[in-house]
Design an enzyme around this catalytic site. Structure first.
Site, PDB file in Angstrom:
ATOM      1  N   HIS A  48       0.872  -1.181   0.000  1.00  0.00           N
ATOM      2  CA  HIS A  48       0.000   0.000   0.000  1.00  0.00           C
ATOM      3  C   HIS A  48       0.912   1.235   0.000  1.00  0.00           C
ATOM      4  CE1 HIS A  48      -2.829   2.890   1.868  1.00  0.00           C
ATOM      5  NE2 HIS A  48      -3.802   2.063   1.549  1.00  0.00           N
ATOM      6  N   ASP A  91       3.144  -4.521   8.132  1.00  0.00           N
ATOM      7  CA  ASP A  91       1.902  -3.751   8.088  1.00  0.00           C
ATOM      8  C   ASP A  91       0.741  -4.749   8.158  1.00  0.00           C
ATOM      9  OD1 ASP A  91      -0.346  -2.329   7.489  1.00  0.00           O
ATOM     10  OD2 ASP A  91       0.347  -1.566   5.549  1.00  0.00           O
ATOM     11  N   GLN A 102      -4.540  -5.144   7.082  1.00  0.00           N
ATOM     12  CA  GLN A 102      -5.539  -6.026   6.477  1.00  0.00           C
ATOM     13  C   GLN A 102      -5.598  -7.377   7.176  1.00  0.00           C
ATOM     14  OE1 GLN A 102      -7.784  -5.317   4.287  1.00  0.00           O
ATOM     15  NE2 GLN A 102      -7.047  -3.259   3.831  1.00  0.00           N
ATOM     16  N   LYS A 129     -10.364  -0.947  10.718  1.00  0.00           N
ATOM     17  CA  LYS A 129     -10.568  -2.157   9.925  1.00  0.00           C
ATOM     18  C   LYS A 129     -10.889  -3.360  10.807  1.00  0.00           C
ATOM     19  CE  LYS A 129      -7.409  -0.706   6.271  1.00  0.00           C
ATOM     20  NZ  LYS A 129      -8.165   0.082   5.310  1.00  0.00           N
ATOM     21  N   CYS A 162      -4.918   2.546  -3.522  1.00  0.00           N
ATOM     22  CA  CYS A 162      -3.687   3.067  -2.922  1.00  0.00           C
ATOM     23  C   CYS A 162      -2.521   2.110  -3.134  1.00  0.00           C
ATOM     24  CB  CYS A 162      -3.863   3.378  -1.434  1.00  0.00           C
ATOM     25  SG  CYS A 162      -4.954   4.757  -1.155  1.00  0.00           S
TER      26      CYS A 162
END
Lengths: 150, 418
Positions: free
Chosen positions: B135, B212, B215, B238, B376
């Site tokens: 991303h 990261d 998600q 999220k 993104c």
């Protein structure tokens, strides 16, 4: 609520499938690039201007149905116009797509371009319809920077 | 004798999706006269009633500034805020709550590391290794850090399925590599990266690792002690929590060695005009009044997710992803983008020369919310030679009916644009 057909009118679908004035313009006197970072639409607009008049116009690029149809309709509309007339049409088009949805648009002023008035119902898509016009403005002023909708 | 939890016979984890859906008020509405089908979860998830109620409760009953007040409300707010930190610590299985820093979102967490760790550790010709799946939030801060320090950004490529080419990744790991920054789960393609292997490769050359997990954290259990990265980041909204709150996990020794990110109140132990001394962890990295309310509510969201359980969530979502993959492949002219061996949640696709933006607008009018665009992740789009995709992404409350509604709406797209 408006129907999807107000946005995707036959004329728009037709110009999307068979865009007019699509391709390179080898004898262009000026050109500009447009980019809509929201959806990745990119187009290059080329003009052949002679004696202050747009003699030829063509566009290339990729984009959604609305941006492609808008570019196609625009090239048809400005071909043969003077620079001033084209700049005036830019203003009229801009006025149309930013007119609040509950107010009527001046269909006589914009002619065939009125089919794009339906984008007003879809705020996220107004930029798709405007990209070609911003690019035209940049090409007319021969701006080196790519035209952006953001 | 009173039965206890340990007496309960083990049952396979299942998820009562109707009961789950009943907990999410936003799912029960109509758009354009059609029942809402929400398939844009990779952008943000809807919130369960407990989360909405907790936010209201905080402002109605507990609102006060934290850490410095001596009055009752401040003590209540402080206890809830620090309790939230403990909840996040347990959620990630971090060793200590000192390793949990509240930020605004994952982007701020990565920027904090790129600034505070990057500027103090990176030198000219050092290398930062990322993947082609990242991303923008895990690309741009490293580009900026490289520009400031003279370090070089390296990118491990992906193959046609959307898997990182691990031979190439391994080849790019060298003694010059100082940071390996990778996503756990790709937002654009759904690829689950082999982060265990990536961490091991980074460790073999002494490089630091940032994962990261934005998600990942709402689809799978994360154990930072087992994974052992130096940093793990995620965003609250999220994982069924509020916007405006994010988390940075950092190993205590690494965080201690780092200079502060932002200066101000709360991050100091003493201030004179000559010199300030930094507060201990985690406060050293939390300058100013934090987002107290949303941190507290994030903990409520996390407890909610834990109460449903990742085993049940994983089983449900995997079955749904299989079903969605099969159903979408039946749509004439549709091509899935991202078919990695290990995937979760994400169904990214294109349909011939029909532009994703048109697809998005048309299915929206059928009540189906999906994402269209570059997500993104412009380099991912460039890799596949496309400007954009349409993306449906799944959460615990989605059903096969939602997939069927999407497929039906795509029929409308073909009817109109085909």
């Amino acid at each position: 609520m408006q129907d999807l057909h107000d946005l995707y009118q036959e004329v728009i679908l037709d110009h999307n499938k068979r865009p007019r004035n699509f391709g390179p313009l080898p004898d262009a006197t000026q050109s500009a690039k447009g980019h809509n970072p929201l959806c990745g639409d990119k187009l290059t607009l080329s003009l052949k201007i002679h004696d202050g008049r747009i003699e030829k116009v063509a566009f290339e690029g990729s984009g959604c149905a609305i941006s492609k149809a808008s570019a196609s309709l625009m090239t048809d509309a400005v071909k043969g116009q003077t620079i001033d007339e084209a700049a005036h049409l830019f203003d009229l088009f801009h006025q149309m797509v930013t007119t609040p949805i509950d107010q009527p648009i001046d269909e006589d002023a914009v002619g065939k371009l009125a089919v794009l008035g339906g984008v007003r119902e879809y705020p996220a898509r107004v930029k798709c319809a405007s990209l070609a016009w911003h690019t035209l403005k940049a090409a007319l002023t021969n701006t080196a920077e790519p035209a952006k909708t953001e | 004798m009173t039965p206890t939890a340990s007496d309960t016979p083990a049952v396979p984890a299942t998820l009562d999706v109707a009961a789950i859906r009943a907990l999410f008020p936003a799912l029960h509405q109509q758009v354009y006269g059609k029942p809402l089908v929400y398939l844009d979860n990779a952008a943000t998830t809807q919130k369960p009633q407990v989360v909405i109620d907790a936010l209201r409760h905080y402002y109605e009953r507990d609102n006060a500034n934290v850490h410095r007040g001596v009055h009752a409300l401040s003590e209540k707010a402080t206890a809830a805020f620090e309790g939230a930190r403990k909840t996040v610590q347990r959620f990630l299985n971090a060793r200590s709550e000192r390793e949990i820093i509240f930020t605004r979102n994952a982007t701020e967490s990565i920027n904090l590391v790129a600034r505070a760790w990057g500027d103090s550790q990176l030198k000219a010709d050092d290398e930062v290794l990322i993947t082609a799946l990242e991303h923008h939030s895990n690309i741009v801060p490293w580009q900026q850090a490289c520009a400031r320090t003279g370090a070089v950004l390296k990118v491990a490529p992906i193959d046609d399925a959307g898997d990182v080419v691990m031979d190439e990744f391994a080849r790019l790991v060298s003694p010059r590599t100082k940071m390996v920054a990778v996503s756990h789960l790709s937002n654009a393609l759904g690829t689950i990266n082999p982060v265990e292997q990536m961490v091991a490769l980074a460790r073999s050359v002494g490089a630091a690792v940032l994962i990261d997990g934005s998600q990942a954290v709402y689809h799978m259990a994360v154990d930072v002690q087992a994974l052992d990265p130096d940093f793990y980041v995620f965003t609250g909204h999220k994982v069924y929590g509020p916007t405006g709150i994010g988390v940075l996990y950092g190993r205590e020794a690494v965080l201690n060695a780092m200079p502060p990110f932002m200066g101000g109140g709360d991050m100091i132990s003493s201030v004179t005009f000559e010199k300030s001394e930094w507060n201990e962890l985690p406060y050293k990295f939390e300058a100013g009044t934090p987002n107290i309310a949303d941190a507290i509510v994030l903990a409520v969201a996390i407890e909610f997710v834990r109460s449903v359980g990742f085993e049940a969530i994983g089983t449900h979502e995997a079955a749904l992803l299989d079903y969605g993959t099969r159903r979408l492949q039946e749509v004439p002219g549709l091509t899935l983008v991202g078919t990695a061996k290990r995937k979760a949640s994400v169904l990214s696709f294109v349909m011939g020369d029909m532009h994703p933006h048109d697809i998005g607008t048309i299915v929206d009018r059928e009540g189906v919310a999906i994402r269209t665009g570059h997500h993104c992740a412009q380099p991912v789009m460039d890799r596949f030679g496309i400007p954009a995709t349409a993306r449906a992404s799944l959460a615990m409350y989605n059903t096969t009916d939602d997939i069927d509604a999407l497929v039906h709406a795509l029929g409308r797209v073909r009817q109109l644009l085909g």
